[in-house]
Design a protein around this motif. Structure first.
Motif, PDB file in Angstrom:
ATOM      1  N   ASP A 196      11.698  -6.997  -2.074  1.00 60.33           N
ATOM      2  CA  ASP A 196      11.860  -6.014  -3.152  1.00 60.33           C
ATOM      3  C   ASP A 196      10.860  -6.209  -4.292  1.00 60.33           C
ATOM      4  O   ASP A 196      10.365  -5.233  -4.869  1.00 60.33           O
ATOM      5  CB  ASP A 196      13.282  -6.090  -3.725  1.00 60.33           C
ATOM      6  N   VAL A 197      10.548  -7.460  -4.622  1.00 61.98           N
ATOM      7  CA  VAL A 197       9.636  -7.729  -5.732  1.00 61.98           C
ATOM      8  C   VAL A 197       8.238  -7.203  -5.419  1.00 61.98           C
ATOM      9  O   VAL A 197       7.572  -6.620  -6.273  1.00 61.98           O
ATOM     10  CB  VAL A 197       9.583  -9.234  -6.071  1.00 61.98           C
ATOM     11  N   TYR A 198       7.789  -7.390  -4.178  1.00 64.10           N
ATOM     12  CA  TYR A 198       6.503  -6.835  -3.759  1.00 64.10           C
ATOM     13  C   TYR A 198       6.490  -5.314  -3.959  1.00 64.10           C
ATOM     14  O   TYR A 198       5.515  -4.747  -4.458  1.00 64.10           O
ATOM     15  CB  TYR A 198       6.254  -7.111  -2.275  1.00 64.10           C
ATOM     16  N   GLU A 199       7.556  -4.685  -3.522  1.00 57.15           N
ATOM     17  CA  GLU A 199       7.615  -3.222  -3.521  1.00 57.15           C
ATOM     18  C   GLU A 199       7.630  -2.640  -4.930  1.00 57.15           C
ATOM     19  O   GLU A 199       6.888  -1.711  -5.244  1.00 57.15           O
ATOM     20  CB  GLU A 199       8.826  -2.759  -2.704  1.00 57.15           C
ATOM     21  N   VAL A 200       8.488  -3.194  -5.795  1.00 58.80           N
ATOM     22  CA  VAL A 200       8.559  -2.631  -7.145  1.00 58.80           C
ATOM     23  C   VAL A 200       7.300  -2.960  -7.957  1.00 58.80           C
ATOM     24  O   VAL A 200       6.887  -2.188  -8.819  1.00 58.80           O
ATOM     25  CB  VAL A 200       9.838  -3.083  -7.892  1.00 58.80           C
ATOM     26  N   MET A 233      10.186   7.873  -7.318  1.00 55.02           N
ATOM     27  CA  MET A 233       9.837   6.525  -6.847  1.00 55.02           C
ATOM     28  C   MET A 233      10.483   5.450  -7.717  1.00 55.02           C
ATOM     29  O   MET A 233      11.065   4.486  -7.219  1.00 55.02           O
ATOM     30  CB  MET A 233       8.316   6.376  -6.864  1.00 55.02           C
ATOM     31  N   LEU A 234      10.394   5.624  -9.035  1.00 50.10           N
ATOM     32  CA  LEU A 234      10.947   4.632  -9.959  1.00 50.10           C
ATOM     33  C   LEU A 234      12.472   4.614  -9.917  1.00 50.10           C
ATOM     34  O   LEU A 234      13.089   3.550 -10.026  1.00 50.10           O
ATOM     35  CB  LEU A 234      10.448   4.909 -11.379  1.00 50.10           C
ATOM     36  N   ALA A 270       4.301  -3.014  -6.665  1.00 48.69           N
ATOM     37  CA  ALA A 270       3.352  -1.993  -6.209  1.00 48.69           C
ATOM     38  C   ALA A 270       3.678  -0.625  -6.819  1.00 48.69           C
ATOM     39  O   ALA A 270       2.769   0.140  -7.162  1.00 48.69           O
ATOM     40  CB  ALA A 270       3.358  -1.917  -4.686  1.00 48.69           C
ATOM     41  N   ASN A 271       4.966  -0.307  -6.949  1.00 50.30           N
ATOM     42  CA  ASN A 271       5.370   0.948  -7.601  1.00 50.30           C
ATOM     43  C   ASN A 271       4.821   1.023  -9.019  1.00 50.30           C
ATOM     44  O   ASN A 271       4.295   2.056  -9.455  1.00 50.30           O
ATOM     45  CB  ASN A 271       6.893   1.054  -7.651  1.00 50.30           C
ATOM     46  N   VAL A 272       4.926  -0.073  -9.747  1.00 49.38           N
ATOM     47  CA  VAL A 272       4.466  -0.094 -11.127  1.00 49.38           C
ATOM     48  C   VAL A 272       2.934  -0.061 -11.193  1.00 49.38           C
ATOM     49  O   VAL A 272       2.359   0.508 -12.126  1.00 49.38           O
ATOM     50  CB  VAL A 272       5.035  -1.303 -11.887  1.00 49.38           C
ATOM     51  N   TYR A 299       0.833  -1.206   0.000  1.00 48.80           N
ATOM     52  CA  TYR A 299       0.000   0.000   0.000  1.00 48.80           C
ATOM     53  C   TYR A 299       0.868   1.258   0.000  1.00 48.80           C
ATOM     54  O   TYR A 299       0.604   2.212  -0.729  1.00 48.80           O
ATOM     55  CB  TYR A 299      -0.916   0.032   1.225  1.00 48.80           C
ATOM     56  N   VAL A 300       1.892   1.243   0.835  1.00 48.54           N
ATOM     57  CA  VAL A 300       2.796   2.401   0.911  1.00 48.54           C
ATOM     58  C   VAL A 300       3.433   2.668  -0.442  1.00 48.54           C
ATOM     59  O   VAL A 300       3.542   3.809  -0.879  1.00 48.54           O
ATOM     60  CB  VAL A 300       3.901   2.170   1.974  1.00 48.54           C
ATOM     61  N   GLU A 301       3.839   1.607  -1.117  1.00 46.93           N
ATOM     62  CA  GLU A 301       4.511   1.760  -2.408  1.00 46.93           C
ATOM     63  C   GLU A 301       3.551   2.249  -3.493  1.00 46.93           C
ATOM     64  O   GLU A 301       3.945   2.995  -4.389  1.00 46.93           O
ATOM     65  CB  GLU A 301       5.155   0.440  -2.819  1.00 46.93           C
ATOM     66  N   ARG A 302       2.291   1.862  -3.423  1.00 51.18           N
ATOM     67  CA  ARG A 302       1.303   2.348  -4.391  1.00 51.18           C
ATOM     68  C   ARG A 302       1.012   3.835  -4.182  1.00 51.18           C
ATOM     69  O   ARG A 302       0.565   4.534  -5.098  1.00 51.18           O
ATOM     70  CB  ARG A 302      -0.007   1.565  -4.257  1.00 51.18           C
ATOM     71  N   LEU A 303       1.239   4.312  -2.971  1.00 50.02           N
ATOM     72  CA  LEU A 303       0.929   5.702  -2.623  1.00 50.02           C
ATOM     73  C   LEU A 303       2.123   6.639  -2.755  1.00 50.02           C
ATOM     74  O   LEU A 303       2.017   7.834  -2.471  1.00 50.02           O
ATOM     75  CB  LEU A 303       0.396   5.760  -1.182  1.00 50.02           C
ATOM     76  N   GLN A 304       3.265   6.132  -3.218  1.00 49.81           N
ATOM     77  CA  GLN A 304       4.488   6.932  -3.284  1.00 49.81           C
ATOM     78  C   GLN A 304       4.353   8.240  -4.071  1.00 49.81           C
ATOM     79  O   GLN A 304       5.026   9.226  -3.739  1.00 49.81           O
ATOM     80  CB  GLN A 304       5.633   6.100  -3.858  1.00 49.81           C
ATOM     81  N   PRO A 305       3.525   8.329  -5.119  1.00 45.10           N
ATOM     82  CA  PRO A 305       3.387   9.620  -5.805  1.00 45.10           C
ATOM     83  C   PRO A 305       2.841  10.737  -4.909  1.00 45.10           C
ATOM     84  O   PRO A 305       2.882  11.912  -5.292  1.00 45.10           O
ATOM     85  CB  PRO A 305       2.404   9.299  -6.945  1.00 45.10           C
TER      86      PRO A 305
END
Length: 275
Positions: free
Chosen positions: A191-195, A172-173, A197-199, A88-94
């Protein structure tokens, strides 16, 4: 004496002319900056905001579930849930710089060599995986839940800056690429979870902003996202989990890093084409 006065007069005239030229250039530069700032991306920003607003109650709910597991000393269950909550945190990075105080607690990045200075979500991770202390993780998680609830309340009324969202996503990217290259410390190889979610966040931004970008750049970014997702799919375990990054071979890491870099570069091209 007359020659000296003439020299002074000529010098003063030159200074005045240079000052005038400098003023003109400053005014031209100022005008250029104003022109760059006129791009109104309010409608596009609202689309991403709607996505973020939908994420928040789910985020808070899962944080509270994680807290419950820790309170009940269900360490293994909490360790399994943590990466999914972290997404969730990674999806909200913007939103990062728009809500800087909240993200100081939520972000949880760990600088190498400064593992002892962590707080917030990073501290939860440390207690959960390195120290294996459910009680300490639960205590730290209280501040994370509070920050998430504060973000939920503020997000409802905040008017977001579209260009700031895009700039934060670009950062973020870049951070995601560095992370995959081992630039950050980690207490668990998620790391795979996080990236991933970033994408997912980038996919939402493409949906919101693509009509303002050059068609070719948006199409290119969409292609790179699809390619990235195919790479990540290979490492899925069941429906929600992924293989830990620290057991990847060098070839596998290289493939994922390249896919991440391609998304990052294509995103920057789309961002630069927005008008």
């Amino acid at each position: 004496m007359k020659k000296q006065k003439l020299f002074v007069a000529v010098t003063m005239t030159s200074v005045l002319l240079l000052a005038a030229c400098g003023t003109d250039k400053a005014e031209e530069t100022k005008d250029e900056v104003v022109e760059q700032e006129v791009i109104d991306l309010a409608k596009e920003a609202e689309k991403f905001k709607a996505y973020a607003v939908e994420q928040m109650p789910l985020f808070v709910e899962d944080l509270k579930l994680l807290k419950q597991q820790l309170d009940e000393n269900k360490l293994e269950d909490a360790q399994k849930l943590y990466p999914l909550v972290r997404m969730y945190v990674e999806r909200l990075q913007p939103l990062n710089s728009s809500f800087a105080d909240e993200f100081k607690v939520l972000d949880g990045r760990v600088a190498k060599g400064k593992e002892a200075d962590v707080a917030g979500f990073a501290k939860v991770e440390q207690e959960l995986f390195a120290n294996k202390s459910a009680a300490n993780a639960a205590k730290e998680l209280e501040t994370v839940i509070e920050a998430a609830e504060d973000l939920t309340a503020k997000l409802e009324t905040e008017k977001l800056d579209g260009m700031k969202l895009l700039t934060d996503a670009e950062t973020m990217l870049a951070n995601a690429e560095k992370q995959l290259n081992g630039a950050e410390a980690s207490f668990v190889a998620i790391d795979v979870y996080e990236v991933k979610a970033n994408v997912e966040a980038v996919e939402q931004l493409v949906s919101a902003f693509m009509t303002r970008a050059e068609t070719t750049t948006a199409a290119k970014l969409t292609e790179e996202i699809t390619a990235f997702n195919k790479v990540v799919e290979f490492y899925e375990v069941g429906k929600e989990d992924y293989i830990k990054y620290d057991i990847f071979t060098n070839a596998q890491k290289t493939e994922l890093i390249q896919a991440m870099k391609n998304v990052k570069d294509a995103f920057s091209e789309m961002k630069d084409s927005i008008k």
